[in-house]
Design a protein around this motif. Structure first.
Motif, PDB file in Angstrom:
ATOM      1  N   LEU A  58       0.958  -1.472   0.081  1.00  0.00           N
ATOM      2  CA  LEU A  58       0.058   0.099  -0.016  1.00  0.00           C
ATOM      3  C   LEU A  58       0.811   1.252  -0.018  1.00  0.00           C
ATOM      4  CD1 LEU A  58      -2.442  -1.418   2.612  1.00  0.00           C
ATOM      5  CD2 LEU A  58      -2.975  -0.770   0.182  1.00  0.00           C
ATOM      6  N   GLU A  59       1.861   1.020   0.805  1.00  0.00           N
ATOM      7  CA  GLU A  59       3.005   2.433   0.777  1.00  0.00           C
ATOM      8  C   GLU A  59       3.700   2.586  -0.592  1.00  0.00           C
ATOM      9  OE1 GLU A  59       4.519   2.467   5.206  1.00  0.00           O
ATOM     10  OE2 GLU A  59       5.662   0.937   4.016  1.00  0.00           O
ATOM     11  N   GLY A  60       3.836   1.318  -1.303  1.00  0.00           N
ATOM     12  CA  GLY A  60       4.274   1.569  -2.632  1.00  0.00           C
ATOM     13  C   GLY A  60       3.325   2.043  -3.577  1.00  0.00           C
ATOM     14  N   MET A  61       2.150   1.716  -3.483  1.00  0.00           N
ATOM     15  CA  MET A  61       1.256   2.251  -4.350  1.00  0.00           C
ATOM     16  C   MET A  61       0.909   3.610  -4.201  1.00  0.00           C
ATOM     17  SD  MET A  61      -1.706  -0.907  -3.831  1.00  0.00           S
ATOM     18  CE  MET A  61      -2.917  -0.013  -4.330  1.00  0.00           C
ATOM     19  N   LYS A  62       0.994   4.124  -2.996  1.00  0.00           N
ATOM     20  CA  LYS A  62       0.788   5.636  -2.624  1.00  0.00           C
ATOM     21  C   LYS A  62       2.079   6.371  -3.146  1.00  0.00           C
ATOM     22  CE  LYS A  62      -0.118   9.215   0.520  1.00  0.00           C
ATOM     23  NZ  LYS A  62      -0.425   9.655   1.533  1.00  0.00           N
ATOM     24  N   PHE A  63       3.230   6.004  -2.917  1.00  0.00           N
ATOM     25  CA  PHE A  63       4.323   6.686  -3.380  1.00  0.00           C
ATOM     26  C   PHE A  63       4.377   7.059  -5.026  1.00  0.00           C
ATOM     27  CE2 PHE A  63       8.858   7.177  -4.588  1.00  0.00           C
ATOM     28  CZ  PHE A  63       9.259   8.230  -3.706  1.00  0.00           C
ATOM     29  N   PHE A  64       4.175   5.689  -5.560  1.00  0.00           N
ATOM     30  CA  PHE A  64       3.929   5.513  -6.997  1.00  0.00           C
ATOM     31  C   PHE A  64       3.029   6.768  -7.651  1.00  0.00           C
ATOM     32  CE2 PHE A  64       2.187   3.894 -10.945  1.00  0.00           C
ATOM     33  CZ  PHE A  64       3.195   3.589 -11.459  1.00  0.00           C
ATOM     34  N   GLU A  65       1.890   6.585  -7.000  1.00  0.00           N
ATOM     35  CA  GLU A  65       0.707   7.300  -7.367  1.00  0.00           C
ATOM     36  C   GLU A  65       0.964   9.005  -7.394  1.00  0.00           C
ATOM     37  OE1 GLU A  65      -2.809   5.746  -5.781  1.00  0.00           O
ATOM     38  OE2 GLU A  65      -2.258   3.985  -6.667  1.00  0.00           O
ATOM     39  N   LYS A  66       1.485   9.409  -6.172  1.00  0.00           N
ATOM     40  CA  LYS A  66       1.703  10.599  -5.446  1.00  0.00           C
ATOM     41  C   LYS A  66       2.816  11.223  -5.903  1.00  0.00           C
ATOM     42  CE  LYS A  66      -2.211  10.504  -3.333  1.00  0.00           C
ATOM     43  NZ  LYS A  66      -3.761  10.401  -4.020  1.00  0.00           N
ATOM     44  N   HIS A  67       3.764  10.284  -5.946  1.00  0.00           N
ATOM     45  CA  HIS A  67       5.496  11.042  -6.109  1.00  0.00           C
ATOM     46  C   HIS A  67       6.163  10.700  -7.556  1.00  0.00           C
ATOM     47  CE1 HIS A  67       4.712  13.188  -2.100  1.00  0.00           C
ATOM     48  NE2 HIS A  67       4.245  11.803  -1.930  1.00  0.00           N
ATOM     49  N   LEU A  68       5.936   9.078  -7.544  1.00  0.00           N
ATOM     50  CA  LEU A  68       7.088   8.810  -8.662  1.00  0.00           C
ATOM     51  C   LEU A  68       6.578   9.107 -10.100  1.00  0.00           C
ATOM     52  CD1 LEU A  68       9.637   7.043  -9.391  1.00  0.00           C
ATOM     53  CD2 LEU A  68       8.250   5.157  -9.528  1.00  0.00           C
ATOM     54  N   LEU A  69       5.197   9.072 -10.330  1.00  0.00           N
ATOM     55  CA  LEU A  69       4.827   9.530 -11.720  1.00  0.00           C
ATOM     56  C   LEU A  69       5.013  11.045 -11.922  1.00  0.00           C
ATOM     57  CD1 LEU A  69       1.516   7.712 -12.014  1.00  0.00           C
ATOM     58  CD2 LEU A  69       3.593   6.964 -12.808  1.00  0.00           C
ATOM     59  N   LYS A  70       5.109  11.817 -10.805  1.00  0.00           N
ATOM     60  CA  LYS A  70       5.450  13.445 -11.090  1.00  0.00           C
ATOM     61  C   LYS A  70       6.888  13.290 -11.283  1.00  0.00           C
ATOM     62  CE  LYS A  70       1.757  15.127  -8.376  1.00  0.00           C
ATOM     63  NZ  LYS A  70       1.373  15.647  -7.083  1.00  0.00           N
ATOM     64  N   GLY A  71       7.578  12.586 -10.506  1.00  0.00           N
ATOM     65  CA  GLY A  71       9.186  12.314 -10.641  1.00  0.00           C
ATOM     66  C   GLY A  71       9.732  12.188 -11.860  1.00  0.00           C
ATOM     67  N   ILE A  72       9.231  11.448 -12.755  1.00  0.00           N
ATOM     68  CA  ILE A  72       9.849  10.913 -13.922  1.00  0.00           C
ATOM     69  C   ILE A  72       9.572  12.085 -15.050  1.00  0.00           C
ATOM     70  CG2 ILE A  72       9.549   8.439 -13.454  1.00  0.00           C
ATOM     71  CD1 ILE A  72       7.161   8.419 -15.455  1.00  0.00           C
ATOM     72  N   GLN A  73       8.591  12.885 -14.621  1.00  0.00           N
ATOM     73  CA  GLN A  73       8.468  14.033 -15.796  1.00  0.00           C
ATOM     74  C   GLN A  73       9.215  15.307 -15.436  1.00  0.00           C
ATOM     75  OE1 GLN A  73       3.845  14.829 -15.998  1.00  0.00           O
ATOM     76  NE2 GLN A  73       3.965  13.201 -14.351  1.00  0.00           N
ATOM     77  N   LYS A  74      10.331  15.094 -14.534  1.00  0.00           N
ATOM     78  CA  LYS A  74      11.123  16.260 -14.224  1.00  0.00           C
ATOM     79  C   LYS A  74      12.091  16.318 -15.329  1.00  0.00           C
ATOM     80  CE  LYS A  74      12.431  17.314 -10.196  1.00  0.00           C
ATOM     81  NZ  LYS A  74      13.123  17.077  -8.825  1.00  0.00           N
ATOM     82  N   GLN A  75      12.418  17.475 -15.926  1.00  0.00           N
ATOM     83  CA  GLN A  75      13.407  17.599 -17.364  1.00  0.00           C
ATOM     84  C   GLN A  75      14.731  17.711 -16.744  1.00  0.00           C
ATOM     85  OE1 GLN A  75      12.317  16.661 -20.330  1.00  0.00           O
ATOM     86  NE2 GLN A  75      10.427  16.492 -19.798  1.00  0.00           N
TER      87      GLN A  75
END
Length: 419
Positions: A402-419
């Motif tokens: 559940l922690e992995g799901m939350k971090f993925f949705e709230k932070h990692l998907l935004k993180g991969i958009q950083k240029q």
């Protein structure tokens, strides 16, 4: 716990987990399940990963676990929305393989961030088994952020596999159903992947087989609790050269059997494979995180180890009688942080993940997993069934996932958009 095993009958219908188990222990090419072995199979679908565990018990080879986690291949597909070069990769593989897909490279263009996961699936479904390595190498060259996503999803599954192996080994040692010879031998761990989504474990291997094997092995060891715990709990597959766990060594050429395991397992008569299944339907599920405690009726806080089981009753009372309460100065999610540490090191050094340590710390501090769980659709459905139909509350999931799901949705998907 008592498993109360019975032999799987040839006359009864099989769950998907039973069918996969039947395939895994098939007479030619399957796992033998010797007394000193524990086989964990992850049947990875789109939205769920089904987990089956097999070992030797009194009376023969037995399935000691079957359940699901909602963490699977669709997470990788979902991330294609945020990958700017992903369309080019799909077009190049289509050109190379002479594939025509309406809306992608034929007819009116319909590719956008919302349709990206759909076209990803369309391309994957048209590839031959021998084409996948080329496809993964293209992704690694053109869409490094997608490789980071892949490492996150597969890495967390392997970390959880380590936690699970530790838990199952302890349950086997305590069980009345396990013969003394099985209890006496720390098992060799063999991990198998099944289902169409199992190909997500081929991405890193296509790029660098040695680095992939090391990453997944280290994730497994961290899940167990570190090297010292692993050395006491399991036996290495070989000592010279050192190979700690066996990762999917029995896959066919180009992983061609992937997604057919259930149907093939259903076709094998169970009187040939002779698997024992528990009549006790209680799934062994792990908490997977520290700092959680149960509040007793007299107001006492009883802290639980991350290796403790988690039950639907606990999650039903999340935030009231079952709470996350880190002690003064302690981090919120140390087990998840241990996973994220290795993921960050490998994905940033090998695939240029743009998130930095500050971004990760912000994610850890924003964990507040209790509110996230209460907002989960499956949690809400379980509450509704209890309220409307007087059914038992039946939602259960490991906190680490559940922690992995939350971090993925709230932070990692935004993180991969950083240029």
């Amino acid at each position: 716990m008592r498993f109360d095993f019975k032999k799987l009958s040839n006359e009864e219908s099989l769950s998907e987990a039973c069918a996969v188990a039947n395939y895994l222990v098939r007479p030619n090419g399957g796992y033998s399940i010797n007394p000193g072995e524990l086989v964990l199979c992850f049947d990875i679908g789109g939205s769920t990963t089904d987990i089956t565990a097999l070992c030797q018990m009194e009376g023969g080879k037995a399935m000691i676990k079957q359940n699901s986690i909602r963490f699977a291949a669709e997470r990788v597909a979902q991330a294609t929305k945020f990958s700017p070069n992903f369309k080019n990769v799909l077009l190049r593989i289509c050109e190379k393989k002479k594939i025509s897909i309406q809306g992608l490279n034929s007819g009116t263009p319909k590719f956008n961030e919302n349709t990206a996961p759909y076209y990803f699936e369309q391309v994957v479904d048209r590839l031959e088994a021998s084409d996948f390595e080329t496809f993964y190498l293209l992704i690694a060259a053109e869409c490094k952020e997608m490789m980071s996503i892949n490492l996150y999803v597969t890495g967390l599954i392997m970390f959880y596999a380590g936690q699970l192996a530790y838990k199952l080994r302890n349950e086997i040692v305590k069980s009345e159903d396990a013969p003394p010879a099985v209890k006496a031998i720390p098992p060799k761990i063999k991990i198998a992947f099944a289902g169409k989504g199992a190909r997500i474990f081929d991405w890193f291997t296509a790029v660098n087989p040695a680095a992939a094997d090391d990453y997944y092995t280290q994730m497994f060891i961290r899940g167990m609790g570190g090297e010292a715990v692993a050395k006491q709990t399991i036996s290495p597959i070989t000592t010279s050269p050192l190979k700690i766990i066996d990762i999917n060594s029995q896959r066919g050429t180009d992983n061609a059997d992937v997604k057919y395991e259930v149907s093939k397992g259903l076709a094998i008569p169970t009187n040939i494979t002779s698997i024992l299944v528990p009549t006790n339907k209680q799934a062994i599920e792990i908490l997977g995180e520290d700092n959680f405690c149960v509040v007793t009726p007299n107001g006492e806080f009883k802290y639980l180890e991350s290796t403790n089981s988690i039950t639907p009753e606990m999650l039903e009372h999340i935030g009231n009688h079952f709470i996350c309460l880190p002690q003064e100065g302690k981090p919120h999610c140390p087990r998840f942080m241990d996973f994220a540490d290795l993921f960050y090191k490998v994905s940033s050094s090998m695939f240029g993940l743009k998130m930095n340590a500050t971004d990760f710390m912000a994610g850890f501090q924003d964990m507040n997993i209790e509110n996230y769980i209460k907002g989960e659709p499956d949690f809400i459905k379980a509450q509704k069934r209890k309220h409307d139909d007087q059914k038992d509350f039946d939602y259960v999931a490991p906190i680490i996932i559940l922690e992995g799901m939350k971090f993925f949705e709230k932070h990692l998907l935004k993180g991969i958009q950083k240029q």
